[in-house]
Design a protein around this motif. Structure first.
Motif, mmCIF file in Angstrom:
data_model
loop_
_atom_site.group_PDB
_atom_site.id
_atom_site.type_symbol
_atom_site.label_atom_id
_atom_site.label_comp_id
_atom_site.label_asym_id
_atom_site.label_seq_id
_atom_site.Cartn_x
_atom_site.Cartn_y
_atom_site.Cartn_z
ATOM 1 N N VAL A 115 31.148 18.627 37.696
ATOM 2 C CA VAL A 115 31.180 17.335 37.008
ATOM 3 C C VAL A 115 29.841 16.647 37.220
ATOM 4 O O VAL A 115 29.409 16.442 38.349
ATOM 5 N N GLN A 134 38.831 14.924 30.577
ATOM 6 C CA GLN A 134 38.124 16.146 30.182
ATOM 7 C C GLN A 134 38.628 17.363 30.960
ATOM 8 O O GLN A 134 38.757 18.457 30.404
ATOM 9 N N SER A 136 37.430 9.325 32.437
ATOM 10 C CA SER A 136 36.822 10.284 31.509
ATOM 11 C C SER A 136 36.780 11.682 32.112
ATOM 12 O O SER A 136 37.095 12.665 31.441
ATOM 13 N N ALA A 137 36.417 11.773 33.382
ATOM 14 C CA ALA A 137 36.379 13.074 34.050
ATOM 15 C C ALA A 137 37.765 13.703 34.086
ATOM 16 O O ALA A 137 37.936 14.883 33.752
ATOM 17 N N ALA A 167 30.691 13.007 32.660
ATOM 18 C CA ALA A 167 31.572 11.843 32.613
ATOM 19 C C ALA A 167 30.858 10.583 33.083
ATOM 20 O O ALA A 167 29.976 10.639 33.935
#
Length: 108
Positions: free
Chosen positions: A53, A92, A88-89, A83
């Motif tokens: 990430v 995803q 958001s992370a 992200a």
């Protein structure tokens, strides 16, 4: 089943100053900020897929070296997300998990 399915650790990448005032390089240029794995439950055993990430502020883009690293992770079958927020992370990673589970279920 309630078990932890994502494991991530913080990578220190870039330049830092030692206590003596010397600059030192940490990590490998282009690596994501967080690295670890995503566990996918299977009938016989679990498998873990590499997960990285990269955390970016609003409007920031990946550098050329980061883009190359992302491509390398993808070529090896890993997951790489960019992200701006935790939400958001997570979103995803859930999308990628679903994609991987479809691929594994299809027997490809």
């Amino acid at each position: 089943n309630g078990a932890q399915s994502v494991y991530l650790v913080r990578r220190n990448v870039g330049l830092s100053t030692s206590l003596s005032g010397h600059l030192k390089s940490e990590g490998v240029e282009g690596e994501a900020d967080l690295e670890g794995g995503l566990t996918i439950p299977m009938k016989i055993a679990n498998i873990e897929i590499r997960l990285e990430v990269e955390v970016k502020s609003a409007g920031a883009a990946l550098s050329t070296v980061q883009q190359q690293h992302r491509s390398a992770v993808h070529r090896r079958g890993g997951i790489y997300v960019v992200a701006q927020t935790i939400e958001s992370a997570v979103q995803q990673i859930l999308v990628e998990r679903a994609r991987v589970m479809v691929i594994l279920a299809s027997g490809v």
